[in-house]
Design a protein around this motif. Structure first.
Motif, PDB file in Angstrom:
ATOM      1  N   PHE A 143       0.679  -1.169  -0.207  1.00  0.00           N
ATOM      2  CA  PHE A 143       0.025   0.145  -0.457  1.00  0.00           C
ATOM      3  C   PHE A 143       0.896   1.475   0.438  1.00  0.00           C
ATOM      4  O   PHE A 143       1.746   1.359   0.309  1.00  0.00           O
ATOM      5  N   ALA A 144       0.979   2.774  -0.334  1.00  0.00           N
ATOM      6  CA  ALA A 144       1.538   3.580  -0.243  1.00  0.00           C
ATOM      7  C   ALA A 144       1.635   3.874   1.169  1.00  0.00           C
ATOM      8  O   ALA A 144       2.519   4.567   0.854  1.00  0.00           O
ATOM      9  N   ASP A 145       0.979   3.686   1.657  1.00  0.00           N
ATOM     10  CA  ASP A 145       1.732   4.369   2.886  1.00  0.00           C
ATOM     11  C   ASP A 145       1.928   2.520   4.162  1.00  0.00           C
ATOM     12  O   ASP A 145       2.262   3.107   5.412  1.00  0.00           O
ATOM     13  N   LYS A 187       1.546  -0.003  -6.334  1.00  0.00           N
ATOM     14  CA  LYS A 187       1.746  -0.183  -4.633  1.00  0.00           C
ATOM     15  C   LYS A 187       0.370   0.817  -4.184  1.00  0.00           C
ATOM     16  O   LYS A 187       0.220   0.374  -3.012  1.00  0.00           O
ATOM     17  N   ASP A 188      -0.085   1.640  -5.687  1.00  0.00           N
ATOM     18  CA  ASP A 188      -1.583   2.485  -5.021  1.00  0.00           C
ATOM     19  C   ASP A 188      -2.917   1.875  -5.604  1.00  0.00           C
ATOM     20  O   ASP A 188      -3.568   2.611  -5.714  1.00  0.00           O
ATOM     21  N   LYS A 195      -6.129   0.663  -6.423  1.00  0.00           N
ATOM     22  CA  LYS A 195      -7.045   1.172  -4.878  1.00  0.00           C
ATOM     23  C   LYS A 195      -7.925  -0.716  -5.074  1.00  0.00           C
ATOM     24  O   LYS A 195      -8.015  -0.469  -4.306  1.00  0.00           O
ATOM     25  N   ASN A 200      -5.875  -3.068  -4.122  1.00  0.00           N
ATOM     26  CA  ASN A 200      -4.757  -3.678  -2.716  1.00  0.00           C
ATOM     27  C   ASN A 200      -5.467  -3.800  -1.735  1.00  0.00           C
ATOM     28  O   ASN A 200      -5.740  -3.298  -1.330  1.00  0.00           O
TER      29      ASN A 200
END
Ligand code: FEO
Ligand code: CA
Ligand code: CA
Ligand code: CA
Length: 659
Positions: free
Chosen positions: A106-108, A206-207, A209, A211
């Motif tokens: 994930f992006a974060d 990675k971002d 939606k 995931n």
């Protein structure tokens, strides 16, 4: 086959008790009839000796690796079998690590830091011990899709620093902390990760939606005949329909309507405690080996302690279906497909439009099943297919001496599946599918793993990984070797090529093991080289051309003088039963996946538990654990532990694999 001193290394292979104590005929007598009819049977050893087809001298001609066996469907230069710290792929191919344990999805998500692990970080990172790999295209693309990956189990001795101490040369493990148990729970389950091929190389989006990580704490719904039954109710769930998480997701599948299937396999190891005396589930749990207590979860969570929550184990051992199009969807445990140690659930649409799921129960002397949906697949309406798995017929296989196979329905009220025998409703039948199979006289198999339908030739391949407990008087036509250390592969032809048929025929495609040792009784073709044979077939894939690829679990320096790997196996014509090594894993690992992208230009493989072992490898020769690892694949950095990973194999310069 593992000699590992670490208990979670042993769940699949433990030399534990045989759990199918039913008196089903193992057809010892019948096989005798069958083989004597063919003039072959002079006792088990004679069968073995006769079936060794390749002499030791022939096997030593390794230059054959460059040649294509006459009639073979595969063209590539074979990898040399062996053991070392790295992975190896056939010349002309790239094997690129795509997703490693701990990689942020994930992006974060935080970057992986093995010294600062937390459950919260792990829940946003790729989990441990990747097993099943599936690909769900986005807008029909072979180069942009969702990779769905099971995280079967955890190896704390490889994951966490400071757990292992050596005392007089013997390893000792400290108990896990609650935080470590929580990390284990977050490292289990599955991952859904958007991937895209750019300039010939796969990248993680990675971002993405869609995931998602699924863990032991993801809320799920129980559906189908057992949903809401008293035997599924607990203190936390008076409805018997809500359960947290999924465990030991081995193989799986992708349905024709694009959902992700996760199979719950060795669930027994997660439960501890003791069932109250005379508890009505005692027989049920004994048949499943529950509780086994390899994991330490029951010390922290009452639901894994059967003395406190006796019904919780009935809420595991199912097939789980995940709608990947909605990252907040609640996964469903589809109880119509029965409760046992599910290896996987590969599916195909039958001629009549119903959908057939092939299911293996991975335990010595357990059964092969299939589930046929009641409704038909609607290719034009995804929503119309979303509950197909709640209604249908579960069948168990009986392999007969005459080469036929019968699919026997597990339906309450039919045959012995009556109230008098403890089956009050279909809920009881699916909860105790094994016992239902016992009463129906199903054939006791040598550990059924992946069962793979092949839409190209209408056959079904059954991987039977091994069964060293089978005695001479227990051999049968479908399980023809006693002390079967190396496993075999059965090929089923359903009647009229119809996958929903209730009968068909079968034959042994391959008896595995070293064909140069007569006593092993392997049956690889004479075109198979010293590198090309294998033991312990486990997972498999069929590519778009209908070719069979077999992944193995249990090859080792001691067992076969080689690591596990991915092997191309011819099934047609004069090359039938020829095998070639395409890719091999690092020491201690098992080969999972495999999966071909829809254009056959990528083979995705999952390297599971690398570095778990090394005692029997001369390059290491001792127990392997976090501080002293037999390999630090794939990073090979001193400050990074070994990491299970999914690998994307592509042809240099592009093109289909192995043609
Ligand atoms: Fe998880 Fe049957 O192997
Ligand atoms: Ca496996
Ligand atoms: Ca296995
Ligand atoms: Ca498969």
């Amino acid at each position: 086959m593992s000699d590992s001193p670490f208990k979670t290394s042993l769940l699949e292979e433990a030399d534990g008790p045989v759990r199918n104590l039913s008196s089903n005929a193992t057809m010892g007598e019948i096989i005798a009839t069958r083989f004597s009819r063919r003039g072959l049977m002079k006792g088990a050893l004679a069968v073995s000796a006769i079936s060794a087809t390749v002499g030791p001298v022939a096997l030593l001609t390794a230059e054959r690796a460059n040649a294509q066996a006459p009639g073979s469907a595969f063209s590539f230069k074979e990898v040399e079998a062996g053991v070392d710290a790295d992975h190896h792929v056939a010349e002309g191919y790239d094997a690129d690590v795509l997703l490693r344990w701990g990689d942020p999805i994930f992006a974060d998500a935080p970057e992986f830091d093995p010294l600062k692990q937390s459950a919260a970080a792990q829940a946003k990172q790729f989990g441990y011990n990747n097993d099943y790999v599936g690909y769900i295209p986005i807008e029909g693309s072979a180069e942009h899709g969702l990779l769905v990956v099971n995280h079967e189990y955890t190896n704390p001795h490889l994951m966490f620093p400071g757990l292992v101490t050596l005392a007089e040369g013997k390893v000792q493990m400290k108990p896990l902390t609650k935080e470590q148990v929580d990390i284990e729970m977050a490292a289990h389950g599955g991952a859904i990760v958007e991937i895209r091929k750019e300039a010939g190389k796969w990248q993680v989006v990675k971002d993405g939606k869609l995931n998602r990580r699924i863990t032991v704490n993801t809320e799920m719904e129980l559906t189908g005949p057992a949903a809401g039954h008293d035997r599924l109710k607990t203190n936390a769930d008076a409805t018997g329909t809500k359960v947290f998480g999924t465990i030991n997701n081995c193989a799986g599948g992708v349905t024709p309507w694009g959902t992700y299937i996760m199979a719950e396999e060795n669930i027994h190891g997660y439960f501890g405690g003791e069932l109250p005396a005379e508890h009505p589930e005692a027989g049920n749990y004994k048949r499943m080996g529950i509780p086994e207590g390899s994991y330490e979860w029951s010390g922290f969570y009452d639901r894994f302690d059967v003395s406190k929550e006796p019904n919780e184990p009935n809420r595991f051992g199912w097939i789980v279906e995940v709608d990947v199009n909605d990252p907040n969807s609640m996964p469903k445990k589809r109880t119509a497909l029965g409760r046992f140690k599910h290896e996987g659930a590969e599916s195909i649409v039958a001629k009549d439009g119903r959908v057939v799921f092939y299911l293996g129960d991975d335990e010595r002397f357990d059964y092969v099943y299939k589930f046929v949906t009641k409704g038909s697949f609607n290719p034009n309406d995804r929503a119309a297919n979303m509950d197909l798995l709640d209604e249908g017929t579960l069948y168990v296989a009986k392999f007969a001496e005459d080469g036929s196979v019968m699919w026997l329905p597990l339906v309450q009220g039919e045959g012995p599946l009556t109230a008098e025998n403890g089956f009050q409703s279909q809920a009881d039948v699916v909860i105790e599918a094994r016992r239902a199979g016992d009463l129906l006289g199903a054939t006791k198999m040598d550990r059924p793993e992946d069962v793979q339908p092949n839409g190209t030739n209408g056959k079904v391949y059954v991987m039977l990984t091994n069964n060293t407990k089978r005695k001479d008087d227990q051999i049968d036509a479908a399980n023809p070797r006693a002390a079967n250390a190396f496993g075999h592969i059965i090929e089923i032809s359903e009647d009229d090529g119809n996958f929903s048929a209730t009968k068909g025929t079968w034959e042994v495609l391959l008896k595995c093991g070293d064909p140069s040792v007569a006593e092993v009784g392997a049956s690889f073709s004479t075109a198979t080289t010293a590198n090309g044979w294998f033991g312990m077939p486990d997972n498999c894939a069929v590519d778009s051309a209908g070719r069979l690829w077999v992944a193995t679990d249990g090859n080792s320096p001691k067992a076969t003088g080689r690591t596990d790997g991915l092997w191309a196996v011819d099934t047609e014509g004069e090359a039938r039963a020829t095998s070639k090594l395409f890719y091999r894993v690092p020491v201690g690992a098992e080969m999972c996946g495999p999966l071909f992208a829809p254009d056959d230009e990528t083979a995705f493989v999952a390297v599971q538990h690398p570095g778990d072992g090394g005692e029997d490898w001369e390059g290491f020769g001792r127990a392997s654990y976090y501080e002293d690892l037999s390999t630090r694949w794939p990073d090979f950095k001193d400050d990074m532990p070994v990491r299970p990973a999914v690998v994307a194999i592509t042809r240099q310069g592009g093109g289909k694999i192995a043609v």
